[in-house]
Design a protein around this motif. Structure first.
Motif, PDB file in Angstrom:
ATOM      1  N   ASN A 236      36.068  60.085 -35.962  1.00  0.00           N
ATOM      2  CA  ASN A 236      37.456  60.414 -35.629  1.00  0.00           C
ATOM      3  C   ASN A 236      38.400  59.477 -36.380  1.00  0.00           C
ATOM      4  O   ASN A 236      38.795  58.419 -35.867  1.00  0.00           O
ATOM      5  CB  ASN A 236      37.699  60.305 -34.120  1.00  0.00           C
ATOM      6  CG  ASN A 236      39.137  60.616 -33.748  1.00  0.00           C
ATOM      7  OD1 ASN A 236      39.898  61.183 -34.544  1.00  0.00           O
ATOM      8  ND2 ASN A 236      39.536  60.240 -32.542  1.00  0.00           N
ATOM      9  N   PRO A 237      38.764  59.834 -37.608  1.00  0.00           N
ATOM     10  CA  PRO A 237      39.639  58.980 -38.437  1.00  0.00           C
ATOM     11  C   PRO A 237      41.007  58.710 -37.824  1.00  0.00           C
ATOM     12  O   PRO A 237      41.720  57.806 -38.276  1.00  0.00           O
ATOM     13  CB  PRO A 237      39.782  59.796 -39.739  1.00  0.00           C
ATOM     14  CG  PRO A 237      38.559  60.659 -39.777  1.00  0.00           C
ATOM     15  CD  PRO A 237      38.298  61.016 -38.347  1.00  0.00           C
ATOM     16  N   LYS A 238      41.377  59.468 -36.795  1.00  0.00           N
ATOM     17  CA  LYS A 238      42.647  59.217 -36.123  1.00  0.00           C
ATOM     18  C   LYS A 238      42.553  58.028 -35.169  1.00  0.00           C
ATOM     19  O   LYS A 238      43.574  57.519 -34.703  1.00  0.00           O
ATOM     20  CB  LYS A 238      43.096  60.461 -35.351  1.00  0.00           C
ATOM     21  CG  LYS A 238      43.467  61.645 -36.237  1.00  0.00           C
ATOM     22  CD  LYS A 238      43.946  62.815 -35.399  1.00  0.00           C
ATOM     23  CE  LYS A 238      44.339  63.992 -36.279  1.00  0.00           C
ATOM     24  NZ  LYS A 238      44.807  65.162 -35.462  1.00  0.00           N
ATOM     25  N   ASN A 239      41.336  57.597 -34.892  1.00  0.00           N
ATOM     26  CA  ASN A 239      41.136  56.476 -33.975  1.00  0.00           C
ATOM     27  C   ASN A 239      41.320  55.155 -34.729  1.00  0.00           C
ATOM     28  O   ASN A 239      40.363  54.434 -35.023  1.00  0.00           O
ATOM     29  CB  ASN A 239      39.746  56.557 -33.343  1.00  0.00           C
ATOM     30  CG  ASN A 239      39.557  55.540 -32.226  1.00  0.00           C
ATOM     31  OD1 ASN A 239      40.418  54.692 -31.992  1.00  0.00           O
ATOM     32  ND2 ASN A 239      38.426  55.612 -31.554  1.00  0.00           N
ATOM     33  N   ILE A 240      42.558  54.854 -35.036  1.00  0.00           N
ATOM     34  CA  ILE A 240      42.881  53.638 -35.788  1.00  0.00           C
ATOM     35  C   ILE A 240      42.491  52.388 -35.005  1.00  0.00           C
ATOM     36  O   ILE A 240      42.098  51.365 -35.583  1.00  0.00           O
ATOM     37  CB  ILE A 240      44.386  53.593 -36.132  1.00  0.00           C
ATOM     38  CG1 ILE A 240      44.790  54.860 -36.915  1.00  0.00           C
ATOM     39  CG2 ILE A 240      44.736  52.354 -36.915  1.00  0.00           C
ATOM     40  CD1 ILE A 240      44.038  55.039 -38.220  1.00  0.00           C
ATOM     41  N   ASN A 241      42.576  52.482 -33.676  1.00  0.00           N
ATOM     42  CA  ASN A 241      42.235  51.328 -32.849  1.00  0.00           C
ATOM     43  C   ASN A 241      40.790  50.898 -33.069  1.00  0.00           C
ATOM     44  O   ASN A 241      40.491  49.698 -33.110  1.00  0.00           O
ATOM     45  CB  ASN A 241      42.457  51.651 -31.370  1.00  0.00           C
ATOM     46  CG  ASN A 241      42.102  50.486 -30.474  1.00  0.00           C
ATOM     47  OD1 ASN A 241      42.748  49.445 -30.490  1.00  0.00           O
ATOM     48  ND2 ASN A 241      41.046  50.652 -29.679  1.00  0.00           N
ATOM     49  N   ALA A 242      39.877  51.873 -33.223  1.00  0.00           N
ATOM     50  CA  ALA A 242      38.469  51.533 -33.456  1.00  0.00           C
ATOM     51  C   ALA A 242      38.312  50.757 -34.762  1.00  0.00           C
ATOM     52  O   ALA A 242      37.574  49.761 -34.829  1.00  0.00           O
ATOM     53  CB  ALA A 242      37.626  52.804 -33.491  1.00  0.00           C
ATOM     54  N   GLN A 243      39.025  51.203 -35.781  1.00  0.00           N
ATOM     55  CA  GLN A 243      38.969  50.521 -37.077  1.00  0.00           C
ATOM     56  C   GLN A 243      39.508  49.096 -36.964  1.00  0.00           C
ATOM     57  O   GLN A 243      38.928  48.142 -37.488  1.00  0.00           O
ATOM     58  CB  GLN A 243      39.773  51.309 -38.109  1.00  0.00           C
ATOM     59  CG  GLN A 243      39.692  50.745 -39.521  1.00  0.00           C
ATOM     60  CD  GLN A 243      40.576  51.517 -40.495  1.00  0.00           C
ATOM     61  OE1 GLN A 243      41.742  51.764 -40.198  1.00  0.00           O
ATOM     62  NE2 GLN A 243      40.022  51.906 -41.630  1.00  0.00           N
ATOM     63  N   GLU A 244      40.618  48.942 -36.256  1.00  0.00           N
ATOM     64  CA  GLU A 244      41.235  47.631 -36.098  1.00  0.00           C
ATOM     65  C   GLU A 244      40.352  46.685 -35.273  1.00  0.00           C
ATOM     66  O   GLU A 244      40.247  45.488 -35.589  1.00  0.00           O
ATOM     67  CB  GLU A 244      42.603  47.773 -35.438  1.00  0.00           C
ATOM     68  CG  GLU A 244      43.633  48.450 -36.331  1.00  0.00           C
ATOM     69  CD  GLU A 244      44.975  48.639 -35.634  1.00  0.00           C
ATOM     70  OE1 GLU A 244      45.037  48.428 -34.403  1.00  0.00           O
ATOM     71  OE2 GLU A 244      45.956  48.991 -36.319  1.00  0.00           O
TER      72      GLU A 244
END
Length: 496
Positions: free
Chosen positions: A480-488
């Motif tokens: 889910n590329p919209k889950n920026i929080n996971a990336q951060e």
């Protein structure tokens, strides 16, 4: 209705004051509920809280905690007055049912039977649809919760020019216009202003000597004050890191929507009178009062997963186990009536953002053991079966247990959302290792869902397993590329 905020206060100072006040009060009357509420108040930064519990027609608990006035460090007492905001609508529902018992109106009639100055699109609406927020009417307040104009007539004329928001019965959308209309109808059929009708037929009958209509413009004896951690940004409520004073003005014509100020003890007396036939003569009237409306799709509609229906001014908690009707107001106060359990719980606070509806069932669990979250209350039937087997086997091999249950019963299905909820309930109970196994099971059953990996990663991080947490946060972001929080979160953990 206009709300302004001011007087910022640092939360740590507030926590110290509340802790001191609660500890002082609890020395005199300490039980497990007191400890539970103290913890909630500290966690949620609630200055003052007042509780009353009704069981089998009697008040079995009544207490107050914390700081009624932060500025002057005034401790809360049972005489403190709290605004109940939209819980006011429950009193309006009772008023209309009283008038229906007298044959002066019928909630299924078209509102055009009682009012003339209505747009054509509104005339076929019933009071029942207005009460349940499924009418589709345009709202008389804007996204900042301000009235559409400075005056009653200006707001009324403005809202009548707006289009319907959806086909009646298609959706649930919280709406104040319907309650303004209901107030106008009560005025007409009762021959008096609706505030006086409610005062005469409910407050005075029950003996609610302190209860009144009012707002921040009024001097209220024993007022518990009003504070907030909330703000509106782009039409959405957000929680801030400051506790501030709040100001609310409720014009008289708007007080079918909000405006009652009272105590938990007096609401308890009102609920007892309501259930004992003092306010409504017929049991059928009470049943109708609490019956949630059904939308065009055959389902009830409400605010969220918990408060999932809406009846005659009363939000409902529609479920098989321990159903309830639960007025909630201003994100600060609520009272739940559990009709099948002969139990009612009233929690009033002076903090917008306390949202006591979310811990009402936990309080009920002190009186009804079956309702304790630790006993599995609130879980879906399939998750309950899984939980039972997991406890027997000490949470070993959850996937194997789930597969075995499925093999023995083809109808056994574990949904992703239900498992996710279970995991977070375990976290709330301090059972991180058990929660970790549930979140891992969810990734096994739903390997293409980014959310399952996100929850699993969050729990891994909480347990200090940075390497695995980073791996699963990255997987969550890939799915889910919209889950920026996971990336951060993955980046943060990588540099720690």
């Amino acid at each position: 209705m206009k709300i302004n905020f001011s007087k910022s206060l640092v939360i740590p100072i507030l926590i110290s004051l509340v802790s001191l006040a609660v500890n002082s009060q609890s020395k005199q009357n300490t039980d497990s509920i007191d400890v539970f509420l103290k913890n909630k108040m500290e966690k949620l930064h609630i200055p003052a809280l007042q509780i009353a519990v009704v069981q089998h027609g009697k008040i079995v608990k009544s207490n107050s905690y914390g700081i009624a006035n932060i500025e002057n460090s005034v401790m809360a007492t049972n005489q403190n007055m709290f605004s109940i905001n939209s819980c006011t609508k429950a009193f309006v529902g009772v008023a209309v049912m009283q008038l229906q018992e007298e044959g002066k109106l019928n909630i299924n009639d078209s509102i055009s039977k009682y009012l003339d100055d209505l747009p054509a699109a509104w005339k076929g609406l019933s009071m029942k649809q207005l009460f349940a927020n499924i009418s589709g009417l345009p709202n008389i307040i804007d996204y900042k919760e301000n009235l559409l104009a400075d005056t009653e007539n200006g707001s009324w004329e403005k809202v009548k020019t707006l289009p319907m928001e959806f086909n009646t019965g298609d959706r649930f959308r919280y709406n104040q216009t319907g309650y303004v209309i209901i107030g106008r109808i009560i005025n007409k059929v009762s021959g008096m202003h609706f505030t006086k009708f409610i005062e005469d037929r409910q407050f005075k009958v029950v003996g609610m000597k302190q209860t009144r209509f009012g707002d921040s413009n009024d001097i209220i004896p024993n007022s518990a004050g009003a504070y907030t951690t909330q703000d509106i940004v782009d039409g959405r409520w957000i929680t801030t890191d400051k506790v501030r004073s709040s100001y609310a003005k409720f014009p008289e014509f708007f007080r079918t929507c909000t405006g009652i100020i009272t105590t938990s003890d007096e609401i308890a007396q009102w609920i007892i009178a309501l259930q004992n036939g003092v306010l409504l003569k017929h049991k059928s009237s009470l049943d109708l009062l609490w019956q949630p409306a059904v939308r065009n799709n055959g389902r009830v509609g409400g605010f969220n997963k918990l408060v999932n229906g809406y009846a005659i001014g009363w939000p409902t908690v529609t479920r098989e186990e321990h159903p309830a009707v639960g007025p909630i107001g201003g994100m600060r106060s609520a009272f739940f009536v559990y009709p099948k359990d002969d139990l009612s719980i009233i929690v009033l606070t002076n903090l917008q953002g306390a949202n006591p509806e979310w811990f009402m069932d936990e309080i009920a669990g002190f009186y009804i053991p079956d309702m304790k979250e630790s006993n599995g209350f609130g879980l879906s039937p399939t998750v309950k079966k899984l939980r039972k087997e997991l406890i027997v086997q000490n949470y070993k091999n959850p996937l194997k247990i789930a597969e075995s249950l499925k093999k023995n019963n083809a109808a056994f299905n574990l949904s992703e959302n239900d498992l996710n909820d279970f995991g977070y309930k375990l976290l709330a109970e301090g059972k991180q290792n058990e929660a970790l196994k549930i979140f891992k099971l969810n990734t096994d059953l739903y390997p293409e869902s980014g959310n399952t990996y996100d929850s699993y990663a969050e729990t891994l991080a909480g347990l200090g397993n940075k390497k695995e947490a980073i791996k699963n946060y990255k997987r969550a972001f890939e799915l889910n590329p919209k889950n920026i929080n996971a990336q951060e979160q993955a980046k943060k953990l990588a540099v720690l």
